[in-house]
Design an enzyme around this catalytic site. Structure first.
Site, mmCIF file in Angstrom:
data_model
loop_
_atom_site.group_PDB
_atom_site.id
_atom_site.type_symbol
_atom_site.label_atom_id
_atom_site.label_comp_id
_atom_site.label_asym_id
_atom_site.label_seq_id
_atom_site.Cartn_x
_atom_site.Cartn_y
_atom_site.Cartn_z
ATOM 1 N N ARG A 1 99.891 70.633 120.213
ATOM 2 C CA ARG A 1 100.131 69.901 121.472
ATOM 3 C C ARG A 1 101.174 68.815 121.248
ATOM 4 O O ARG A 1 101.593 68.561 120.119
ATOM 5 C CB ARG A 1 98.828 69.277 121.975
ATOM 6 C CG ARG A 1 98.163 68.342 120.963
ATOM 7 C CD ARG A 1 96.889 67.718 121.527
ATOM 8 N NE ARG A 1 95.929 68.726 121.946
ATOM 9 C CZ ARG A 1 95.092 69.353 121.113
ATOM 10 N NH1 ARG A 1 95.116 69.082 119.826
ATOM 11 N NH2 ARG A 1 94.245 70.239 121.563
ATOM 12 N N ASP B 1 93.387 71.120 107.956
ATOM 13 C CA ASP B 1 93.413 69.657 107.975
ATOM 14 C C ASP B 1 94.483 69.160 107.009
ATOM 15 O O ASP B 1 94.426 69.452 105.810
ATOM 16 C CB ASP B 1 92.034 69.130 107.566
ATOM 17 C CG ASP B 1 91.912 67.618 107.664
ATOM 18 O OD1 ASP B 1 92.933 66.945 107.920
ATOM 19 O OD2 ASP B 1 90.794 67.104 107.469
ATOM 20 N N TYR C 1 97.696 51.794 111.599
ATOM 21 C CA TYR C 1 98.677 52.781 112.065
ATOM 22 C C TYR C 1 100.088 52.379 111.634
ATOM 23 O O TYR C 1 100.848 53.197 111.083
ATOM 24 C CB TYR C 1 98.594 52.896 113.584
ATOM 25 C CG TYR C 1 99.594 53.866 114.186
ATOM 26 C CD1 TYR C 1 99.293 55.218 114.293
ATOM 27 C CD2 TYR C 1 100.839 53.425 114.653
ATOM 28 C CE1 TYR C 1 100.210 56.110 114.848
ATOM 29 C CE2 TYR C 1 101.749 54.303 115.206
ATOM 30 C CZ TYR C 1 101.427 55.650 115.306
ATOM 31 O OH TYR C 1 102.344 56.529 115.848
ATOM 32 N N LYS D 1 102.688 54.381 109.054
ATOM 33 C CA LYS D 1 104.009 54.860 109.467
ATOM 34 C C LYS D 1 105.116 54.224 108.625
ATOM 35 O O LYS D 1 106.122 54.873 108.318
ATOM 36 C CB LYS D 1 104.223 54.584 110.955
ATOM 37 C CG LYS D 1 103.358 55.449 111.865
ATOM 38 C CD LYS D 1 103.628 56.935 111.666
ATOM 39 C CE LYS D 1 102.875 57.794 112.659
ATOM 40 N NZ LYS D 1 103.157 59.248 112.486
#
Length: 254
Positions: free
Chosen positions: A19, A66, A160, A164
């Site tokens: 997606r 995974d 997060y 990144k």
């Protein structure tokens, strides 16, 4: 010169292909001629993407697994080699998002974020590069984020952002180590992007604020990431490795 953007006959391995950005880039790469292994933790979503790609007259397979599990990743790459060949190009896109004030962040949430968004990128790149090295080279694109460069106003997501930022620097490290093997490694850093997750009515207020803070006055459209991803995967970027390409409608300029 335009032929250098072609992915004709290349085999791609794309994570998080079920997606959003992953599915959009998968379709874009297939439109440029690539055969695609669609890897996702949601096997049904991966199969939906693969069916869409097969309608474009390329080969496509769906693989459930995974990215945070090196064994799962290794088996997926091996299956890709058996059924499609390659991989010659790869997009390591799979990731999760979560918010929490740092002082309240649960250790399990920190660890899961790092496991998926950073460790998962490494495990995938490692498995892909091992095959590419044997075959004379290839191109790996890691999906990072502008959040690897900035701290987002109003979003409590230290885990997060840290993951990144790690992806950006990991990309540089791998680019340097693998250059002599003919494997290029670059990262693509989107800004706020319109996906099913950010299109939800409950985040309409946040969307309006993000757009007001962006020079172009809007969010990135997922399809606008296809061109940069094609560039980084293809021979058009043959002199580029260790690069972080930002596509954020100018957000990080301010």
């Amino acid at each position: 010169m335009l032929n250098s953007f072609s992915l004709e006959g290349k085999v791609a391995f794309i994570t998080g292909a079920g997606r959003g950005i992953g599915a959009t880039i998968a379709e874009g790469w297939a439109a440029c001629g690539a055969h695609v292994a669609c890897f996702d933790i949601d096997g049904e979503a991966a199969e939906r993407t693969a069916r869409t790609l097969r309608a474009l007259d390329v080969k496509a397979i769906a693989i459930e697994g995974d990215v945070a599990d090196p064994l799962s990743v290794g088996e997926a790459v091996d299956r890709t080699v058996r059924e499609l060949g390659g991989p010659h190009i790869a997009l390591n896109n799979a990731g999760i998002a979560h918010q929490s004030p740092a002082e309240d962040l649960e250790p399990a949430d920190w660890r899961r974020m790092i496991e998926v968004n950073l460790n998962g990128v490494f495990f995938c790149a490692q498995a892909q590069a091992r095959v590419m090295m044997r075959n004379g080279g290839g191109s790996i694109v890691n999906l990072a984020s502008m959040s690897g460069r900035i701290v987002n106003r109003g979003l409590a997501q230290a885990h997060y952002n840290t993951a990144k930022a790690g992806v950006v620097h990991l990309t540089r490290c791998l680019a340097v180590e693998w250059a002599r093997h003919g494997v290029r490694v670059n990262s693509l850093s989107p800004g706020y992007t319109m996906t099913p997750m950010t299109a939800r009515p409950e985040v309409a207020g946040a969307r309006a604020e993000w757009e007001s803070q962006t020079p172009m006055g809007r969010m990135v459209r997922a399809e606008e990431l296809v061109g940069p991803a094609v560039f980084l995967a293809s021979g058009a970027s043959s002199a580029s490795t260790g690069t972080d390409l930002v596509a954020d409608c100018g957000f990080t300029c301010w």
